[in-house]
Design a protein around this motif. Structure first.
Motif, PDB file in Angstrom:
ATOM      1  N   VAL A   2      13.093  18.383  -4.565  1.00  0.00           N
ATOM      2  CA  VAL A   2      11.915  17.958  -5.638  1.00  0.00           C
ATOM      3  C   VAL A   2      10.874  17.377  -4.633  1.00  0.00           C
ATOM      4  O   VAL A   2      11.176  16.735  -3.879  1.00  0.00           O
ATOM      5  CB  VAL A   2      12.673  17.472  -6.708  1.00  0.00           C
ATOM      6  N   GLN A   3       9.728  17.851  -5.271  1.00  0.00           N
ATOM      7  CA  GLN A   3       8.538  17.079  -4.845  1.00  0.00           C
ATOM      8  C   GLN A   3       8.167  15.881  -5.657  1.00  0.00           C
ATOM      9  O   GLN A   3       8.215  16.285  -6.853  1.00  0.00           O
ATOM     10  CB  GLN A   3       7.456  18.079  -4.353  1.00  0.00           C
ATOM     11  N   LEU A   4       7.708  14.759  -5.256  1.00  0.00           N
ATOM     12  CA  LEU A   4       7.843  13.721  -6.011  1.00  0.00           C
ATOM     13  C   LEU A   4       6.131  13.044  -5.657  1.00  0.00           C
ATOM     14  O   LEU A   4       5.845  12.803  -4.591  1.00  0.00           O
ATOM     15  CB  LEU A   4       8.715  12.609  -5.977  1.00  0.00           C
ATOM     16  N   VAL A   5       5.322  12.708  -6.852  1.00  0.00           N
ATOM     17  CA  VAL A   5       3.977  12.144  -6.507  1.00  0.00           C
ATOM     18  C   VAL A   5       4.069  11.032  -7.575  1.00  0.00           C
ATOM     19  O   VAL A   5       3.772  11.149  -8.779  1.00  0.00           O
ATOM     20  CB  VAL A   5       2.996  13.083  -6.995  1.00  0.00           C
ATOM     21  N   GLU A   6       3.658   9.644  -7.096  1.00  0.00           N
ATOM     22  CA  GLU A   6       3.520   8.455  -7.888  1.00  0.00           C
ATOM     23  C   GLU A   6       2.148   8.379  -8.211  1.00  0.00           C
ATOM     24  O   GLU A   6       1.067   8.838  -7.544  1.00  0.00           O
ATOM     25  CB  GLU A   6       3.908   7.466  -7.110  1.00  0.00           C
ATOM     26  N   SER A   7       1.903   7.638  -9.358  1.00  0.00           N
ATOM     27  CA  SER A   7       0.415   7.302  -9.759  1.00  0.00           C
ATOM     28  C   SER A   7       0.446   5.967 -10.591  1.00  0.00           C
ATOM     29  O   SER A   7       1.766   5.904 -11.089  1.00  0.00           O
ATOM     30  CB  SER A   7      -0.123   8.489 -10.400  1.00  0.00           C
ATOM     31  N   GLY A   8      -0.677   5.341 -10.839  1.00  0.00           N
ATOM     32  CA  GLY A   8      -0.667   4.317 -11.632  1.00  0.00           C
ATOM     33  C   GLY A   8      -0.660   3.057 -10.896  1.00  0.00           C
ATOM     34  O   GLY A   8      -0.834   1.933 -11.721  1.00  0.00           O
ATOM     35  N   GLY A   9      -0.725   2.916  -9.624  1.00  0.00           N
ATOM     36  CA  GLY A   9      -0.887   1.637  -9.159  1.00  0.00           C
ATOM     37  C   GLY A   9      -2.105   0.794  -9.270  1.00  0.00           C
ATOM     38  O   GLY A   9      -2.901   1.722  -9.674  1.00  0.00           O
ATOM     39  N   GLY A  10      -2.080  -0.212  -8.717  1.00  0.00           N
ATOM     40  CA  GLY A  10      -3.548  -0.893  -8.694  1.00  0.00           C
ATOM     41  C   GLY A  10      -3.335  -2.565  -8.454  1.00  0.00           C
ATOM     42  O   GLY A  10      -2.542  -2.925  -8.078  1.00  0.00           O
ATOM     43  N   LEU A  11      -4.678  -3.089  -8.528  1.00  0.00           N
ATOM     44  CA  LEU A  11      -4.827  -4.444  -8.462  1.00  0.00           C
ATOM     45  C   LEU A  11      -4.818  -5.171  -9.862  1.00  0.00           C
ATOM     46  O   LEU A  11      -5.664  -5.028 -10.823  1.00  0.00           O
ATOM     47  CB  LEU A  11      -5.948  -4.798  -7.517  1.00  0.00           C
ATOM     48  N   VAL A  12      -3.849  -6.068 -10.107  1.00  0.00           N
ATOM     49  CA  VAL A  12      -3.770  -6.697 -11.351  1.00  0.00           C
ATOM     50  C   VAL A  12      -3.530  -8.202 -11.157  1.00  0.00           C
ATOM     51  O   VAL A  12      -3.388  -8.776 -10.073  1.00  0.00           O
ATOM     52  CB  VAL A  12      -2.930  -6.220 -12.433  1.00  0.00           C
ATOM     53  N   GLN A  13      -3.641  -9.116 -12.246  1.00  0.00           N
ATOM     54  CA  GLN A  13      -3.514 -10.442 -12.111  1.00  0.00           C
ATOM     55  C   GLN A  13      -2.117 -10.820 -12.619  1.00  0.00           C
ATOM     56  O   GLN A  13      -1.379 -10.189 -13.285  1.00  0.00           O
ATOM     57  CB  GLN A  13      -4.613 -11.304 -12.878  1.00  0.00           C
ATOM     58  N   ALA A  14      -1.730 -11.880 -12.229  1.00  0.00           N
ATOM     59  CA  ALA A  14      -0.311 -12.380 -12.597  1.00  0.00           C
ATOM     60  C   ALA A  14      -0.341 -12.350 -13.977  1.00  0.00           C
ATOM     61  O   ALA A  14      -1.195 -12.945 -14.674  1.00  0.00           O
ATOM     62  CB  ALA A  14      -0.267 -13.848 -11.875  1.00  0.00           C
ATOM     63  N   GLY A  15       0.786 -11.881 -14.826  1.00  0.00           N
ATOM     64  CA  GLY A  15       1.138 -11.910 -16.002  1.00  0.00           C
ATOM     65  C   GLY A  15       0.557 -10.625 -16.656  1.00  0.00           C
ATOM     66  O   GLY A  15       1.071 -10.262 -17.829  1.00  0.00           O
ATOM     67  N   ASP A  16      -0.121  -9.805 -15.929  1.00  0.00           N
ATOM     68  CA  ASP A  16      -0.658  -8.467 -16.475  1.00  0.00           C
ATOM     69  C   ASP A  16       0.573  -7.309 -16.353  1.00  0.00           C
ATOM     70  O   ASP A  16       1.677  -7.793 -15.822  1.00  0.00           O
ATOM     71  CB  ASP A  16      -1.883  -8.138 -15.647  1.00  0.00           C
ATOM     72  N   GLY A 117       4.291   6.999  -2.404  1.00  0.00           N
ATOM     73  CA  GLY A 117       4.297   5.594  -2.658  1.00  0.00           C
ATOM     74  C   GLY A 117       3.171   5.307  -3.535  1.00  0.00           C
ATOM     75  O   GLY A 117       1.903   5.908  -3.259  1.00  0.00           O
ATOM     76  N   ALA A 118       3.102   4.141  -4.082  1.00  0.00           N
ATOM     77  CA  ALA A 118       1.716   3.750  -5.049  1.00  0.00           C
ATOM     78  C   ALA A 118       1.765   2.315  -4.683  1.00  0.00           C
ATOM     79  O   ALA A 118       2.718   1.647  -4.978  1.00  0.00           O
ATOM     80  CB  ALA A 118       1.925   4.245  -6.382  1.00  0.00           C
ATOM     81  N   GLN A 119       0.472   1.814  -4.430  1.00  0.00           N
ATOM     82  CA  GLN A 119       0.505   0.261  -3.963  1.00  0.00           C
ATOM     83  C   GLN A 119      -0.023  -0.500  -5.382  1.00  0.00           C
ATOM     84  O   GLN A 119      -0.766  -0.107  -6.126  1.00  0.00           O
ATOM     85  CB  GLN A 119      -0.828  -0.042  -3.228  1.00  0.00           C
ATOM     86  N   VAL A 120       1.017  -1.390  -5.526  1.00  0.00           N
ATOM     87  CA  VAL A 120       0.654  -2.448  -6.494  1.00  0.00           C
ATOM     88  C   VAL A 120       0.549  -3.746  -5.966  1.00  0.00           C
ATOM     89  O   VAL A 120       1.326  -4.431  -4.995  1.00  0.00           O
ATOM     90  CB  VAL A 120       2.082  -2.668  -7.324  1.00  0.00           C
ATOM     91  N   THR A 121      -0.563  -4.310  -6.440  1.00  0.00           N
ATOM     92  CA  THR A 121      -1.164  -5.668  -5.808  1.00  0.00           C
ATOM     93  C   THR A 121      -1.420  -6.759  -6.974  1.00  0.00           C
ATOM     94  O   THR A 121      -2.029  -6.360  -7.933  1.00  0.00           O
ATOM     95  CB  THR A 121      -2.398  -5.546  -4.918  1.00  0.00           C
ATOM     96  N   VAL A 122      -0.536  -7.647  -6.961  1.00  0.00           N
ATOM     97  CA  VAL A 122      -0.574  -8.922  -7.997  1.00  0.00           C
ATOM     98  C   VAL A 122      -1.313  -9.915  -7.491  1.00  0.00           C
ATOM     99  O   VAL A 122      -0.724 -10.756  -6.524  1.00  0.00           O
ATOM    100  CB  VAL A 122       0.700  -8.917  -8.637  1.00  0.00           C
ATOM    101  N   SER A 123      -2.442 -10.416  -7.998  1.00  0.00           N
ATOM    102  CA  SER A 123      -3.062 -11.683  -7.559  1.00  0.00           C
ATOM    103  C   SER A 123      -2.668 -12.714  -8.262  1.00  0.00           C
ATOM    104  O   SER A 123      -2.558 -12.557  -9.525  1.00  0.00           O
ATOM    105  CB  SER A 123      -4.431 -11.473  -7.510  1.00  0.00           C
TER     106      SER A 123
END
Length: 124
Positions: A2-16, A117-123
């Motif tokens: 199976v081929q897999l593609v992630e989406s929906g990552g991003g930069l958010v603040q703590a608590g989001d 992979g999808a990058q998630v960054t929490v500030s």
């Protein structure tokens, strides 16, 4: 495989909140158990959550229990990870993966197909 593609990552603040999606190709999505893993710089890839083929059973790592929810829609060939109350320590590259193992597997070696992979960054 199976081929897999992630989406929906991003930069958010703590608590989001964020919701990751993983789109799978092919017509056999429901024959795979699915999982989410993450890897922070300089650290090993770690298990986040897993779900069985039907979605009837799931398991989460202690570090995300009560905050993250894994789910799947077999009609849409899509896996989801709803992430609430995000913390800076959740910052990582998040991968979805597919496994032929029964149940909701939690070990890296049980998964044979991986997304990019999808990058998630929490500030703070």
């Amino acid at each position: 495989q199976v081929q897999l593609v992630e989406s929906g990552g991003g930069l958010v603040q703590a608590g989001d909140s964020l919701r990751l999606s993983c789109a799978a190709s092919g017509r056999t999505f429901s024959s795979y158990a699915m999982g989410w893993f993450r890897q922070a710089p300089g650290k090993e890839r770690e298990f986040v959550a897993g779900i069985s083929r039907s979605g009837a059973s799931s398991v989460q790592a202690d570090s995300v229990k009560g905050r993250f929810t894994i789910s799947r829609d077999n009609a849409k060939n899509t896996l989801y990870l709803q992430m609430n109350s995000l913390k800076p320590e959740d910052t990582a590259l998040y991968y979805c993966a597919a496994s032929r193992t029964l149940g909701a597997p939690s070990r890296v070696y049980e998964y044979g197909s991986w997304g990019q992979g999808a990058q998630v960054t929490v500030s703070s």
